[in-house]
Design a protein around this motif. Structure first.
Motif, short mmCIF file in Angstrom:
data_model
loop_
_atom_site.label_atom_id
_atom_site.label_comp_id
_atom_site.label_asym_id
_atom_site.label_seq_id
_atom_site.Cartn_x
_atom_site.Cartn_y
_atom_site.Cartn_z
N SER A 77 39.77 44.35 47.75
CA SER A 77 40.78 43.42 47.26
C SER A 77 40.24 42.01 47.46
O SER A 77 39.23 41.81 48.15
N HIS A 141 37.23 51.10 40.97
CA HIS A 141 37.34 49.64 41.17
C HIS A 141 36.11 48.92 40.65
O HIS A 141 36.22 47.85 40.04
N GLY A 214 36.63 41.72 45.48
CA GLY A 214 37.91 42.19 44.96
C GLY A 214 37.99 42.23 43.45
O GLY A 214 38.94 42.80 42.89
#
Length: 251
Positions: A77, A141, A214
């Protein structure tokens, strides 16, 4: 020691360190103008608190380890990336401070120098291992399937970066020792312009690149570009060292 006495020691030590710095010629910009200045404050604080150079080295390793573990365990993040970058940068500043503490207190020793180099040789490869762990644990991610290759295809970047880092560190240390043994001068390191040209090789740059952690794919892009730039520079550097050492052997 009272707080006022510690304050006096801090100010005197900081003044002494400010007036006795190593040459910054050719040193990458962040290390030259940011890290060394922060390290002086840490070194003066350590002297005032009675912490020796080995204690500062241990603190540097611990702070860096916290940043590395955070990258491996926490879900990526923006806050995690910022905190990891800060911890790694603080660890790097403390890494510079231990040598300054040793010089200003006269506590330099072969054992302390050895410990410092051992910590350095472990720290940076571990940072790249943390990146690899992040790529493996959080593939979606860092590698959205819609427009990036499969996540496993990204693993080679931190793997190659870790190998490159280890090889470059060995190249630097061994070349320095060989020149010291043979009493030969190192090639010219350049001036201010080279400090900015070599910014991609700065350990501080690697620390702060995690502000992009992030942002997933953006981190991969920036980290990959940093690897490519480092690889090109390391190859040139190794060739220059080989030629320089070859010439010194012929004399």
């Amino acid at each position: 020691m009272s707080s006022s006495s510690r304050g006096s020691v801090f100010r005197q030590t900081l003044q002494q360190l400010n007036g006795a710095q190593k040459s910054g010629a050719g040193v990458p910009a962040y290390t030259r103008w940011v890290n060394r200045r922060v390290a002086r404050v840490f070194a003066a604080s350590a002297v005032a608190l009675g912490i020796g150079p080995n204690g500062v080295t241990a603190l540097s390793a611990a702070v860096s380890a916290c940043g590395i573990v955070l990258l491996m365990l926490a879900t990526p993040s923006i806050p995690v990336g910022l905190l990891a970058a800060l911890l790694l940068a603080l660890g790097y500043a403390l890494d510079s401070a231990d040598g300054q503490v040793a010089r200003v207190t006269g506590a330099s020793s072969p054992a302390g120098e050895w410990l410092d180099h051992v910590v350095d040789s472990i720290r940076t490869p571990c940072i790249h291992v943390a990146v690899l762990v992040g790529f493996i644990r959080f593939p979606q991610h860092f590698s959205p399937e819609a427009w990036m290759p499969a996540s496993w295809a990204l693993w080679w970047i931190p793997l190659a970066f870790s190998v490159l880092t280890a090889g470059h560190f060995m190249s630097q240390i061994l070349a320095e020792q060989l020149r010291r043994t043979r009493k030969t001068a190192a090639p010219s390191t350049g001036g201010t312009l080279r400090s900015f040209v070599n910014l991609h090789m700065d350990a501080g740059t690697l620390c702060w690149v995690f502000v992009f952690w992030g942002f997933g794919p953006l981190f991969v892009l920036v980290y990959g570009m940093l690897f490519a730039a480092n690889a090109a520079t390391v190859l040139v550097s190794m060739r220059r060292k080989f030629v320089s050492l070859s010439r010194s052997a012929e004399r």
